[in-house]
Design a protein around this motif. Sequence first.
Motif, PDB file in Angstrom:
ATOM      1  N   ILE A 138     -16.136  -2.905  14.662  1.00  0.00           N
ATOM      2  CA  ILE A 138     -15.618  -1.549  14.867  1.00  0.00           C
ATOM      3  C   ILE A 138     -14.132  -1.583  14.528  1.00  0.00           C
ATOM      4  CG2 ILE A 138     -15.217   0.298  16.517  1.00  0.00           C
ATOM      5  CD1 ILE A 138     -17.651  -0.703  18.074  1.00  0.00           C
ATOM      6  N   LEU A 139     -13.716  -0.762  13.554  1.00  0.00           N
ATOM      7  CA  LEU A 139     -12.353  -0.814  13.035  1.00  0.00           C
ATOM      8  C   LEU A 139     -11.481   0.259  13.670  1.00  0.00           C
ATOM      9  CD1 LEU A 139     -13.151  -1.233   9.220  1.00  0.00           C
ATOM     10  CD2 LEU A 139     -12.990  -2.997  10.999  1.00  0.00           C
ATOM     11  N   ASP A 140     -10.192  -0.011  13.672  1.00  0.00           N
ATOM     12  CA  ASP A 140      -9.206   0.976  14.096  1.00  0.00           C
ATOM     13  C   ASP A 140      -8.541   1.536  12.839  1.00  0.00           C
ATOM     14  OD1 ASP A 140      -7.213   2.511  15.155  1.00  0.00           O
ATOM     15  OD2 ASP A 140      -6.120   0.858  16.116  1.00  0.00           O
ATOM     16  N   LEU A 141      -8.882   2.764  12.486  1.00  0.00           N
ATOM     17  CA  LEU A 141      -8.310   3.409  11.302  1.00  0.00           C
ATOM     18  C   LEU A 141      -7.313   4.500  11.687  1.00  0.00           C
ATOM     19  CD1 LEU A 141     -11.528   3.764   9.077  1.00  0.00           C
ATOM     20  CD2 LEU A 141      -9.798   1.949   9.039  1.00  0.00           C
ATOM     21  N   SER A 142      -6.822   4.446  12.910  1.00  0.00           N
ATOM     22  CA  SER A 142      -5.916   5.494  13.385  1.00  0.00           C
ATOM     23  C   SER A 142      -4.600   5.506  12.614  1.00  0.00           C
ATOM     24  CB  SER A 142      -5.640   5.314  14.889  1.00  0.00           C
ATOM     25  OG  SER A 142      -5.030   4.058  15.146  1.00  0.00           O
ATOM     26  N   ARG A 143      -4.232   4.360  12.032  1.00  0.00           N
ATOM     27  CA  ARG A 143      -2.981   4.294  11.268  1.00  0.00           C
ATOM     28  C   ARG A 143      -3.217   4.363   9.770  1.00  0.00           C
ATOM     29  NH1 ARG A 143      -0.584  -0.967  14.171  1.00  0.00           N
ATOM     30  NH2 ARG A 143      -2.813  -1.429  14.109  1.00  0.00           N
ATOM     31  N   GLY A 144      -4.424   4.719   9.377  1.00  0.00           N
ATOM     32  CA  GLY A 144      -4.725   4.851   7.957  1.00  0.00           C
ATOM     33  C   GLY A 144      -5.714   3.806   7.484  1.00  0.00           C
ATOM     34  N   PRO A 145      -6.032   3.808   6.189  1.00  0.00           N
ATOM     35  CA  PRO A 145      -7.029   2.879   5.643  1.00  0.00           C
ATOM     36  C   PRO A 145      -6.627   1.422   5.808  1.00  0.00           C
ATOM     37  CG  PRO A 145      -6.559   4.660   4.090  1.00  0.00           C
ATOM     38  CD  PRO A 145      -5.530   4.745   5.167  1.00  0.00           C
ATOM     39  N   LEU A 146      -7.628   0.553   5.901  1.00  0.00           N
ATOM     40  CA  LEU A 146      -7.410  -0.894   5.812  1.00  0.00           C
ATOM     41  C   LEU A 146      -7.628  -1.279   4.360  1.00  0.00           C
ATOM     42  CD1 LEU A 146      -9.274  -2.322   8.949  1.00  0.00           C
ATOM     43  CD2 LEU A 146      -6.817  -1.944   8.655  1.00  0.00           C
ATOM     44  N   ARG A 147      -6.603  -1.873   3.735  1.00  0.00           N
ATOM     45  CA  ARG A 147      -6.661  -2.177   2.303  1.00  0.00           C
ATOM     46  C   ARG A 147      -6.476  -3.672   2.076  1.00  0.00           C
ATOM     47  NH1 ARG A 147      -2.683   2.509   1.889  1.00  0.00           N
ATOM     48  NH2 ARG A 147      -3.980   4.370   1.484  1.00  0.00           N
ATOM     49  N   TYR A 148      -7.376  -4.225   1.257  1.00  0.00           N
ATOM     50  CA  TYR A 148      -7.320  -5.642   0.909  1.00  0.00           C
ATOM     51  C   TYR A 148      -7.343  -5.795  -0.604  1.00  0.00           C
ATOM     52  CZ  TYR A 148      -8.742  -6.092   5.795  1.00  0.00           C
ATOM     53  OH  TYR A 148      -8.811  -5.992   7.155  1.00  0.00           O
ATOM     54  N   ALA A 149      -6.660  -6.814  -1.099  1.00  0.00           N
ATOM     55  CA  ALA A 149      -6.696  -7.144  -2.526  1.00  0.00           C
ATOM     56  C   ALA A 149      -7.221  -8.566  -2.655  1.00  0.00           C
ATOM     57  CB  ALA A 149      -5.305  -7.017  -3.154  1.00  0.00           C
ATOM     58  N   GLY A 150      -8.396  -8.710  -3.240  1.00  0.00           N
ATOM     59  CA  GLY A 150      -9.047 -10.011  -3.330  1.00  0.00           C
ATOM     60  C   GLY A 150      -8.900 -10.639  -4.704  1.00  0.00           C
ATOM     61  N   TRP A 151      -8.489 -11.891  -4.736  1.00  0.00           N
ATOM     62  CA  TRP A 151      -8.399 -12.682  -5.976  1.00  0.00           C
ATOM     63  C   TRP A 151      -9.561 -13.667  -5.940  1.00  0.00           C
ATOM     64  CZ3 TRP A 151      -3.255 -14.441  -8.508  1.00  0.00           C
ATOM     65  CH2 TRP A 151      -3.506 -15.285  -9.599  1.00  0.00           C
ATOM     66  N   SER A 152     -10.376 -13.665  -6.971  1.00  0.00           N
ATOM     67  CA  SER A 152     -11.507 -14.589  -6.981  1.00  0.00           C
ATOM     68  C   SER A 152     -11.967 -14.875  -8.394  1.00  0.00           C
ATOM     69  CB  SER A 152     -12.689 -14.018  -6.183  1.00  0.00           C
ATOM     70  OG  SER A 152     -13.310 -12.969  -6.904  1.00  0.00           O
ATOM     71  N   ALA A 153     -12.638 -16.004  -8.543  1.00  0.00           N
ATOM     72  CA  ALA A 153     -13.459 -16.231  -9.724  1.00  0.00           C
ATOM     73  C   ALA A 153     -14.709 -15.372  -9.570  1.00  0.00           C
ATOM     74  CB  ALA A 153     -13.836 -17.705  -9.843  1.00  0.00           C
ATOM     75  N   CYS A 154     -15.245 -14.898 -10.684  1.00  0.00           N
ATOM     76  CA  CYS A 154     -16.414 -14.023 -10.662  1.00  0.00           C
ATOM     77  C   CYS A 154     -17.443 -14.542 -11.654  1.00  0.00           C
ATOM     78  CB  CYS A 154     -16.025 -12.592 -11.034  1.00  0.00           C
ATOM     79  SG  CYS A 154     -14.727 -11.885  -9.996  1.00  0.00           S
ATOM     80  N   TYR A 155     -18.712 -14.345 -11.342  1.00  0.00           N
ATOM     81  CA  TYR A 155     -19.796 -14.888 -12.163  1.00  0.00           C
ATOM     82  C   TYR A 155     -20.850 -13.824 -12.430  1.00  0.00           C
ATOM     83  CZ  TYR A 155     -17.586 -19.127 -10.412  1.00  0.00           C
ATOM     84  OH  TYR A 155     -16.663 -20.088 -10.075  1.00  0.00           O
ATOM     85  N   ARG A 156     -21.230 -13.669 -13.689  1.00  0.00           N
ATOM     86  CA  ARG A 156     -22.276 -12.709 -14.045  1.00  0.00           C
ATOM     87  C   ARG A 156     -23.179 -13.316 -15.113  1.00  0.00           C
ATOM     88  NH1 ARG A 156     -18.947  -6.905 -13.989  1.00  0.00           N
ATOM     89  NH2 ARG A 156     -18.117  -7.203 -11.876  1.00  0.00           N
ATOM     90  N   ARG A 157     -24.458 -13.091 -14.940  1.00  0.00           N
ATOM     91  CA  ARG A 157     -25.422 -13.667 -15.876  1.00  0.00           C
ATOM     92  C   ARG A 157     -25.448 -12.921 -17.206  1.00  0.00           C
ATOM     93  NH1 ARG A 157     -30.576 -13.318 -14.637  1.00  0.00           N
ATOM     94  NH2 ARG A 157     -31.065 -15.115 -15.927  1.00  0.00           N
ATOM     95  N   GLU A 158     -24.949 -11.680 -17.204  1.00  0.00           N
ATOM     96  CA  GLU A 158     -24.986 -10.837 -18.405  1.00  0.00           C
ATOM     97  C   GLU A 158     -26.420 -10.708 -18.922  1.00  0.00           C
ATOM     98  OE1 GLU A 158     -22.835  -8.889 -19.601  1.00  0.00           O
ATOM     99  OE2 GLU A 158     -21.049  -9.531 -18.522  1.00  0.00           O
TER     100      GLU A 158
END
Length: 418
Positions: free
Chosen positions: A239-259
């Motif tokens: 259960i999040l507290d959004l009373s001060r606005g959105p929670l924003r995250y920026a994720g850096w990752s390797a990504c994999y797709r079979r295409e």
Amino acid sequence: MLDLRVIREDPERLRASQRARGESEEVVDELLAADRSRRASLSEFERLRAEQKSLGKEIPPAAGEEKQALLARAKELAAAVKAAEAAADDAQQRLDQLAAVPSNIVLDGVPVGGEEDYTVLREVGEIPALEKVRDHLELGEGLGAIDTERGAKVSGSRFYFLTGVGAQLELGLLNLAMNTAVEAGFTPMITPTLVRPEVMAGTGFLGAHADEIYRLERDDLYLVGTSEVPLAGYHADEILDLSRGPLRYAGWSACYRREAGSHGKDTRGIIRVHQFHKVEMFSYCREEDAADEHERLLGWEERMLAAVELPYRVIDVAAGDLGSSAARKFDCEAWLPSQSRWLELTSTSNCTTFQARRLNVRERTETGTRQVATLNGTLGTTRWLVAILENHQRPDGSVAVPQALRPYVGGRDVLEPV
């Protein structure tokens, strides 16, 4: 997963969404029938259980034949309650299965149709007038930046090495993206690239496009194609507290797709590859704030495109080309000189409460708790190098470095062939 209450009150809204996506409307009636069956089964179970409890109070003071009759009825009721409970469980399971079938309900204003039915919202920047056009692979090989031949030798087709200035450019681009996100108030994250099945399913990636995903069967884990997946699961069952606005995250990752299904499409170079790196924005916000948050994510993407000095356009993606989780999606496409076409570099999706309902992410309000909205958007990925190399190329095979990326390549303003 959709809100059953909304579907009961306005089933035509889901039918219209399914039509707009080119998907079956029959699931709506099946879902409503399963919901009625589940409620009827649950009601019968509760009725029998209440009778059983009431009967239990009558037995102790009874005597003789009356008590024997009550005991016999109690035995019958016990069997009936057990059968009703099993029927209610089966009905719930059937409902849960059907509830996971429909895609998210598209928002008003989303273009109807398929892949080619998008709406162009704007074009920004000027397409370069090039004397001689080389594609990104020819340029990258000349700069000692891209090596697909050895990538294939080591790992197979659609793999590559970024070498020298190629590696520097990618790291520079991703660092610029992360810095942009942090300045905008995002929390930087290095995310896992292996996730559990329930997290992958919760984000909606195990539907029509499940063939795109690599699965490690021995460990029952999935390799992610975007850090959207672990970031969506980050607050699962919370259960999040959004009373001060959105929670924003920026994720850096390797990504994999079979295409899967892309045989013969963009096989040259690094446009469609099995592994790449990406910085992804992810936002949790109140449902009524989601549309405005979506515009903000798009604005940050456009800021990045402007920073690397690329001509681009923004399109409003048609309903039939949306992923199952997205209720609306904007794509930013850069000009690709070697193919005289627009190439998708980034997209941002408003998933409303679809993912949060599956992953049980809620916020606390004055009247209780409710599901939050989730949104995502890409700030930089390996594919951007394709557009950067091609749009900033010079007749001699050198490439001008956008001002914003120069600190990451030793201050050079031009990359020269080796």
